[in-house]
Write a protein that holds these residues in place. Structure first.
Motif, mmCIF file in Angstrom:
data_model
loop_
_atom_site.group_PDB
_atom_site.id
_atom_site.type_symbol
_atom_site.label_atom_id
_atom_site.label_comp_id
_atom_site.label_asym_id
_atom_site.label_seq_id
_atom_site.Cartn_x
_atom_site.Cartn_y
_atom_site.Cartn_z
ATOM 1 N N LYS A 142 0.872 -1.153 -0.119
ATOM 2 C CA LYS A 142 0.113 0.165 -0.256
ATOM 3 C C LYS A 142 0.907 1.110 0.089
ATOM 4 N N PRO A 143 -0.143 2.543 -0.236
ATOM 5 C CA PRO A 143 1.018 4.111 -0.482
ATOM 6 C C PRO A 143 1.651 3.789 0.810
ATOM 7 N N GLU A 144 1.009 3.770 1.974
ATOM 8 C CA GLU A 144 1.965 3.732 2.994
ATOM 9 C C GLU A 144 3.239 2.849 3.553
ATOM 10 N N SER A 145 3.491 1.866 2.755
ATOM 11 C CA SER A 145 4.730 1.733 2.617
ATOM 12 C C SER A 145 6.123 2.341 2.448
ATOM 13 N N TYR A 146 6.020 3.471 1.722
ATOM 14 C CA TYR A 146 6.657 4.181 1.312
ATOM 15 C C TYR A 146 6.659 5.992 2.346
ATOM 16 N N PHE A 147 5.735 5.633 3.627
ATOM 17 C CA PHE A 147 6.228 6.498 4.511
ATOM 18 C C PHE A 147 7.750 6.627 5.550
ATOM 19 N N VAL A 148 7.840 7.175 5.709
ATOM 20 C CA VAL A 148 9.110 7.343 6.600
ATOM 21 C C VAL A 148 8.430 7.008 7.744
ATOM 22 N N SER A 149 7.575 6.589 8.756
ATOM 23 C CA SER A 149 7.103 5.737 9.408
ATOM 24 C C SER A 149 6.983 4.274 9.644
ATOM 25 N N TYR A 150 6.444 3.784 8.157
ATOM 26 C CA TYR A 150 6.473 3.009 8.443
ATOM 27 C C TYR A 150 7.876 2.931 8.159
ATOM 28 N N LYS A 151 8.805 3.115 7.941
ATOM 29 C CA LYS A 151 10.555 2.563 7.559
ATOM 30 C C LYS A 151 11.466 2.600 8.307
ATOM 31 N N LYS A 152 10.815 3.595 8.852
ATOM 32 C CA LYS A 152 11.639 4.114 11.326
ATOM 33 C C LYS A 152 11.527 2.729 11.508
ATOM 34 N N LEU A 153 9.795 2.802 12.052
ATOM 35 C CA LEU A 153 9.505 1.799 12.624
ATOM 36 C C LEU A 153 9.735 0.187 11.971
ATOM 37 N N LEU A 154 9.736 -0.071 11.281
ATOM 38 C CA LEU A 154 10.313 -1.497 10.512
ATOM 39 C C LEU A 154 11.926 -1.790 10.315
ATOM 40 N N GLU A 155 13.010 -0.392 10.568
ATOM 41 C CA GLU A 155 14.249 -0.797 11.349
ATOM 42 C C GLU A 155 14.351 -0.644 12.597
ATOM 43 N N LEU A 156 13.554 -0.093 13.512
ATOM 44 C CA LEU A 156 13.484 -0.084 14.871
ATOM 45 C C LEU A 156 12.757 -1.402 15.314
ATOM 46 N N SER A 157 12.622 -2.203 14.392
ATOM 47 C CA SER A 157 12.032 -3.292 14.546
ATOM 48 C C SER A 157 12.796 -5.264 14.939
ATOM 49 N N MET A 158 13.507 -4.736 13.585
ATOM 50 C CA MET A 158 14.852 -5.187 13.540
ATOM 51 C C MET A 158 15.992 -4.929 14.029
ATOM 52 N N HIS A 159 15.997 -3.871 14.649
ATOM 53 C CA HIS A 159 17.379 -3.743 16.062
ATOM 54 C C HIS A 159 17.033 -3.997 16.768
#
Length: 213
Positions: A142-159
């Protein structure tokens, strides 16, 4: 002659007085014991107070109120009705989902400050990363997957997942490993440093999620 005229005048005067007296005596005799005879004025009507007039509303109830023919359709095409009457929730589902992560991350940040034990911290970290996985799959295409909040949250999850795993291994292997070489990662000072980096990323992510709209 004058004497006869005088006697006649006296006689007429006496007669004039005697007739009304007889009539009065007759009326008095007929009405004796009967009180006043006649028509009295209606005092109640004379002194009757003016009563306020009752006004009834001109209301005609519908016989078929629940009938579909009697009900007007909701003007959903009217922006004034939709925005004012319905008061639609302007917050998107995506933002609502983001807001659910904020208390999770605040808890993790506090646990790092309080140096909470590994098991309790990892339990909270596991719940966060699993929620992030569900969030990732929900908005992946979905378009939300390009949002900064989406990417940042997933990066934090991996970290967060990597730090939780590192702390688990450190607790397991520390008694048997030297801190030199590859064992440096399990050094307490190194772990503290890694947790400090994670806390900074958590706090940055919280700010990004709060600013999302």
């Amino acid at each position: 002659m004058r004497k006869l005229y005088g006697i006649g005048l006296i006689f007429l005067t006496v007669l004039a007085w005697s007739v009304p007296m007889c009539a009065y005596a007759k009326v008095s005799e007929d009405l004796s014991g009967k009180g006043y005879v006649g028509t009295l004025p209606d005092l109640n009507r004379v002194f009757e107070k003016e009563q306020p007039k009752k006004i009834h509303p001109d209301f005609k109830p519908s016989k078929d109120f629940n009938s579909a023919n009697e009900l007007k359709p909701v003007p959903r095409d009217n922006p004034a009705f939709v925005n004012i009457i319905l008061k639609t929730d302007k917050t998107s589902k995506y933002v609502n989902d983001l807001n659910e992560f904020i208390p999770m991350l605040e808890t993790l940040s506090d646990m790092i400050d309080e140096d909470t034990n590994v098991q309790v911290f990892n339990a909270k970290a596991y719940y966060f990363t699993k929620s992030a996985d569900y969030f990732r799959d929900k908005y992946a295409n979905k378009p939300e997957s390009y949002f900064v909040s989406y990417k940042k949250l997933l990066e934090l999850s991996m970290h967060t997942k990597s730090i939780a795993l590192l702390r688990t291994e450190a607790a397991k292997y520390n008694p048997y490993m030297a801190y030199g070489g590859s064992g440096y990662l399990y050094n307490p000072e190194s772990l503290t440093e890694q947790l400090g980096y994670l806390k900074k990323e958590i706090d940055k992510t919280i700010l990004i999620l709060k600013e999302a709209n």
